[in-house]
Design a protein around this motif. Structure first.
Motif, short mmCIF file in Angstrom:
data_model
loop_
_atom_site.label_atom_id
_atom_site.label_comp_id
_atom_site.label_asym_id
_atom_site.label_seq_id
_atom_site.Cartn_x
_atom_site.Cartn_y
_atom_site.Cartn_z
N THR A 118 1.20 -1.56 -0.09
CA THR A 118 0.12 0.30 0.31
C THR A 118 1.24 1.14 -0.41
O THR A 118 0.37 2.33 -1.07
N THR A 119 2.31 1.31 0.07
CA THR A 119 2.72 2.10 0.54
C THR A 119 3.29 2.50 -0.98
O THR A 119 3.29 3.84 -1.47
N GLY A 144 0.17 2.41 5.64
CA GLY A 144 0.59 2.27 4.10
C GLY A 144 0.04 3.50 3.60
O GLY A 144 0.97 3.83 3.04
N LEU A 145 -1.10 3.37 2.88
CA LEU A 145 -2.19 4.86 2.08
C LEU A 145 -1.49 5.59 2.96
O LEU A 145 -1.77 7.19 1.91
N LEU A 164 -7.03 -4.06 8.11
CA LEU A 164 -7.31 -3.43 7.77
C LEU A 164 -6.78 -1.69 8.17
O LEU A 164 -6.38 -0.79 7.22
N GLY A 165 -6.27 -2.35 9.50
CA GLY A 165 -5.50 -0.60 10.16
C GLY A 165 -4.10 -0.76 9.30
O GLY A 165 -3.76 0.93 8.99
N ALA A 210 -3.49 8.35 8.03
CA ALA A 210 -2.46 6.98 9.33
C ALA A 210 -3.21 7.08 10.53
O ALA A 210 -2.93 6.28 11.18
N ALA A 211 -3.28 8.17 11.03
CA ALA A 211 -4.11 8.60 12.04
C ALA A 211 -4.89 7.31 12.67
O ALA A 211 -5.08 6.52 13.79
N ALA A 212 -5.53 6.92 11.61
CA ALA A 212 -6.61 6.15 11.30
C ALA A 212 -6.85 4.74 11.53
O ALA A 212 -7.42 3.95 11.99
#
Length: 406
Positions: A260-261, A312-313, A306-307, A288-290
């Protein structure tokens, strides 16, 4: 500089980022094998691991001085072979002092390499006049995935470290040296010749960089790498021990994070061109915080996955844009700014893993995930530092320089 020269320079620099991604992944993913080969105790291992980023930070600071006399391309041309040969040295020794020497060379080489690569990326982006920095870091992520896959193959087939590393180094070393022929750093002028006939200061190294103005970006860099090191060091343990995932499933989160990065960085430059750097950094910070929040509250392994996907995104856009922002903030001293900023890459790496481990042991690992979450959210406070308008910093910069002279 011609368009063709810029294109070749961009491609060759992306190749260097990719090679470094492969090299770094081959080292960090085989740490257990390195520990076993040299009989390094659990108590001594953290000292070995901490030495690499410490020496990298020293080399990054030294690179600031070196590029006052030679171009960053020259530093990169010689630093990359040092890193590759140091990796081979890690796999070739038999004594603890030998691996210590190889890791020391690796750390010093990485510091010079990271600083010079990002210096060149910043100046190329300036020459292009649009965001291309995320693309270079996408190449690094792609290399990381390839390196981790090669490391998995070596472990799967029970190959020795030297046998695993040798063909990779034998391939990448000449490729990197050949690619270095087309390095271009996007500077408008040539190097200045000194009275002694050597290369003098080059554009990007001549002005001062008041640390007070650079500090917000330094904090953002450290926060981002605290988040990154949390994922790389604790995702497997967290998924297995806290969320009840299987041993096999526990190997997946970091791979998902890397993929995802890569995806986020591959399209990130388009986002910057469309919405601006400030909006992209804010969006990445919130995402990222989410991700950390989902990881902390996840009822099971798949929610944890999922987290880490969200992480990564979100995190992937912050570091490249931080380097780019430093270049915009100090257009006359971008090399100096990048070298100093790069040190906080290693500060975050050094702080992140021990911080989460200590909080996890003393409190809970779920609670520990909230700390990098809050640090990443703090990036929102400094988001205006990513403003693409250099004029925004002109008055403060000149006042700070005047104060330094006074």
């Amino acid at each position: 500089m011609t368009d063709a020269r810029l294109r070749y320079g961009r491609a060759s620099l992306a190749l260097s980022f990719l090679v470094q991604g492969v090299t770094f992944a081959l080292l960090v993913t085989r740490i257990p094998a390195i520990q076993d080969r040299y009989g390094i105790s659990d108590g001594l291992l953290p000292a070995f691991l901490a030495a690499v980023p410490v020496l990298a930070g020293v080399a990054s600071v030294a690179t600031e001085k070196v590029v006052a006399r030679v171009r960053p391309a020259t530093v990169l041309r010689w630093a990359q072979p040092v890193v590759l040969l140091a990796l081979l040295g890690v796999g070739a020794g038999n004594e603890v002092w030998q691996v210590a020497l190889a890791l020391g060379a690796f750390g010093l080489g990485v510091g010079a390499l990271d600083a010079s690569m990002n210096m060149m990326g910043v100046s190329l982006q300036r020459a292009y006049g649009r965001s291309i920095m995320l693309g270079f870091h996408a190449a690094f992520s792609l290399g990381g995935i390839a390196g981790a896959s090669l490391a998995w193959a070596g472990a799967h087939w029970d190959l020795s470290l030297f046998v695993s590393y040798l063909p990779v180094v034998a391939l990448l070393l000449p490729v990197a040296l050949l690619g270095s022929r087309w390095y271009a750093d996007g500077r408008a002028g040539a190097a200045v010749t000194t009275k002694t006939g050597g290369e003098g200061a080059v554009p990007g190294t001549g002005a001062s960089v008041p640390f007070k103005l650079l500090m917000p970006l330094c904090l953002v860099m450290a926060f981002a790498y605290i988040g990154d090191s949390t994922v790389s060091n604790w995702s497997a343990k967290y998924l297995q021990d806290v969320l009840g995932g299987s041993e096999q499933l526990a190997t997946v989160p970091y791979n998902v994070y890397m993929v995802t990065t890569l995806l986020g960085r591959a399209v990130g430059d388009l986002g910057v061109r469309r919405f601006g750097a400030v909006a992209v950094v804010r969006g990445g910070s919130v995402l990222a915080a989410a991700g950390f929040g989902v990881v902390a509250m996840a009822p099971g392994a798949w929610w944890g996955m999922l987290g880490f996907t969200l992480l990564g995104l979100g995190l992937c856009v912050i570091v490249p844009q931080t380097f780019a922002a430093a270049g915009r903030m100090f257009p006359g001293a971008s090399d100096v700014a990048v070298a100093r900023l790069n040190v906080f890459n290693y500060v975050g790496f050094l702080v992140g893993s021990p911080l989460v481990g200590a909080l996890g042991d003393a409190w809970s690992y779920r609670g520990a995930m909230l700390v990098p979450m809050m640090l990443v959210l703090a990036t929102l406070v400094y988001a205006r530092s990513f403003d693409p308008e250099p004029a925004r910093y002109g008055v403060g910069h000149e006042r700070a320089r005047a104060a330094d002279v006074g």
